[in-house]
Design an enzyme around this catalytic site. Sequence first.
Site, PDB file in Angstrom:
ATOM      1  N   ASN A   1     -12.064 -13.760 -12.635  1.00 36.05           N
ATOM      2  CA  ASN A   1     -12.174 -12.397 -13.158  1.00 36.05           C
ATOM      3  C   ASN A   1     -12.282 -11.485 -11.948  1.00 36.05           C
ATOM      4  O   ASN A   1     -13.339 -11.385 -11.327  1.00 36.05           O
ATOM      5  CB  ASN A   1     -13.398 -12.280 -14.061  1.00 36.05           C
ATOM      6  CG  ASN A   1     -13.603 -10.886 -14.609  1.00 36.05           C
ATOM      7  OD1 ASN A   1     -12.839  -9.960 -14.308  1.00 36.05           O
ATOM      8  ND2 ASN A   1     -14.646 -10.705 -15.391  1.00 36.05           N
TER       9      ASN A   1
ATOM     10  N   ARG B   1      -8.902 -13.267 -16.472  1.00 33.67           N
ATOM     11  CA  ARG B   1      -9.358 -12.249 -17.412  1.00 33.67           C
ATOM     12  C   ARG B   1      -8.688 -10.929 -17.036  1.00 33.67           C
ATOM     13  O   ARG B   1      -8.836 -10.425 -15.921  1.00 33.67           O
ATOM     14  CB  ARG B   1     -10.877 -12.097 -17.345  1.00 33.67           C
ATOM     15  CG  ARG B   1     -11.412 -11.082 -18.358  1.00 33.67           C
ATOM     16  CD  ARG B   1     -12.154  -9.969 -17.688  1.00 33.67           C
ATOM     17  NE  ARG B   1     -12.672  -8.990 -18.647  1.00 33.67           N
ATOM     18  CZ  ARG B   1     -13.455  -7.975 -18.318  1.00 33.67           C
ATOM     19  NH1 ARG B   1     -13.842  -7.815 -17.076  1.00 33.67           N
ATOM     20  NH2 ARG B   1     -13.865  -7.126 -19.238  1.00 33.67           N
TER      21      ARG B   1
ATOM     22  N   HIS C   1     -13.716  -5.942 -24.940  1.00 30.11           N
ATOM     23  CA  HIS C   1     -14.652  -7.058 -25.162  1.00 30.11           C
ATOM     24  C   HIS C   1     -14.082  -8.065 -26.159  1.00 30.11           C
ATOM     25  O   HIS C   1     -14.821  -8.840 -26.768  1.00 30.11           O
ATOM     26  CB  HIS C   1     -16.011  -6.560 -25.688  1.00 30.11           C
ATOM     27  CG  HIS C   1     -16.786  -5.744 -24.708  1.00 30.11           C
ATOM     28  ND1 HIS C   1     -17.642  -4.737 -25.106  1.00 30.11           N
ATOM     29  CD2 HIS C   1     -16.858  -5.770 -23.356  1.00 30.11           C
ATOM     30  CE1 HIS C   1     -18.204  -4.179 -24.038  1.00 30.11           C
ATOM     31  NE2 HIS C   1     -17.744  -4.795 -22.960  1.00 30.11           N
TER      32      HIS C   1
ATOM     33  N   ARG D   1     -22.101   5.275 -20.104  1.00 30.44           N
ATOM     34  CA  ARG D   1     -21.018   5.894 -20.880  1.00 30.44           C
ATOM     35  C   ARG D   1     -21.588   6.598 -22.092  1.00 30.44           C
ATOM     36  O   ARG D   1     -22.495   6.109 -22.749  1.00 30.44           O
ATOM     37  CB  ARG D   1     -20.002   4.838 -21.331  1.00 30.44           C
ATOM     38  CG  ARG D   1     -19.269   4.144 -20.201  1.00 30.44           C
ATOM     39  CD  ARG D   1     -18.333   3.086 -20.766  1.00 30.44           C
ATOM     40  NE  ARG D   1     -17.730   2.296 -19.714  1.00 30.44           N
ATOM     41  CZ  ARG D   1     -17.511   0.995 -19.791  1.00 30.44           C
ATOM     42  NH1 ARG D   1     -17.881   0.332 -20.890  1.00 30.44           N
ATOM     43  NH2 ARG D   1     -16.940   0.349 -18.812  1.00 30.44           N
TER      44      ARG D   1
ATOM     45  N   GLU E   1     -17.669 -15.697 -22.079  1.00 30.37           N
ATOM     46  CA  GLU E   1     -16.284 -15.278 -21.947  1.00 30.37           C
ATOM     47  C   GLU E   1     -15.489 -16.235 -21.073  1.00 30.37           C
ATOM     48  O   GLU E   1     -14.301 -16.470 -21.324  1.00 30.37           O
ATOM     49  CB  GLU E   1     -16.231 -13.850 -21.393  1.00 30.37           C
ATOM     50  CG  GLU E   1     -16.763 -12.821 -22.384  1.00 30.37           C
ATOM     51  CD  GLU E   1     -16.849 -11.427 -21.804  1.00 30.37           C
ATOM     52  OE1 GLU E   1     -15.963 -10.613 -22.125  1.00 30.37           O
ATOM     53  OE2 GLU E   1     -17.781 -11.138 -21.033  1.00 30.37           O
TER      54      GLU E   1
END
Length: 416
Positions: A14, A101, A190, A251, A396
Amino acid sequence: MGAAAEAGRLLVINAGSSSLKFKLFAAAPLVAGLGGLIERIGDAANSTLSAKLRLPDGSTQKWEDKTPITNHTTALEKLMRFLGDNVSSSIEQEVAAVGHRIVHGLDIAKAVLLDDAVIKKIEKAAALAPLHNPPGLAGIAAAQKVFGPAVPHVAVFDTAFHQTLPPHAYMYALPMEYYKQHSIRRYGFHGTSHKYLAETAAAMMGRPLGQLNAITCHLGAGSSVTAVERGRSVDTSMGLTPLEGLVMGTRCGDLDPAVPLHIMRTTGVGAAEMDAILNKRSGLLGLCGNNDLRNVIERRAKGDPEAALAMDVFIYRVRKYVGAYTTALNGHVDAIVFSAGIGENSPLVRALVCGELQRLGVIIDAEANAEMVGGRQGFISKPESRVKVLVVPTDEELSIAQQTVGVVFGDMGEQM
């Protein structure tokens, strides 16, 4: 290729702008091994490789190595030397496939073997994920250079799981030309985590994935909620970018689109700074000056009003999405799943989110909820709860590995 899987290993990477996260798996059966992170790529004086391996007795072996790393290729070369010294001297020959990823894949709906056409689509999607896709491409280029053409590479996209959203869920009410000419729509993110959570929840409940309706809550520094109907994503809180939806660490989440326009007109803030305000200076950080919910909870317990407000806003937004997605699932919800850093480790957050959901059929077991921390997996609802509530630590890397094996080795991968 089957023999290669039986004897080989799988590497999941990743790539970030200045980092490279990795995990090594045995390919068959699929078992996680050593994993870690290379940080501060390009900062030769401070770049670091750290790794850890959980041993059979439950203890953990750790490594940390400071070494100059100038780019993603040198990072991967350093990683392979490290694996050669600490895992196997023939590691480069043992890696049977590499899983990457990638955040944005536009309309790609599943993990795919990397070729020139897929790489071009990732490059095109970089306009919608400028902070994520370019580093992903750098990781792909580095891995292809290090391993050569003999090793297959697979791209696993954060957006892929959400390609099953119906048009009424992914379309924005903008002039149609923006969708047709610029691909402006809800994509969701996600997805690898939400896919893993739905599959794991189905297994824990002893039912086929295609018979599961669930609301999956990935709550961390970045947070999102997904409505899963019969195993397929039908709505999700993030949109064109990861900015939409829940309140997150930095965010803002859902916002009247006139707000940034008003701020820009009245303060003279430019587009780049406005983007930074919304993505990096808002959320919990903007509300109370701290982006880590653990610290917000501590301040709230001491009576800090700004921390209490930030917590209230965060919880309310999650609860509102759970309610909305109950409607999206026509009132038929089998499970609510909590995961990621906050969802896995904060009994308080889970209790506050679920505390007012009794009319939806949610009954929390306070004792089980309090105990479900530190990577534990299980149910936190009482047996009589119509909607089961689960905590599932997301993985993940494992999901990427599973999808990579499925692409490269076909049916054998699916059986794993």
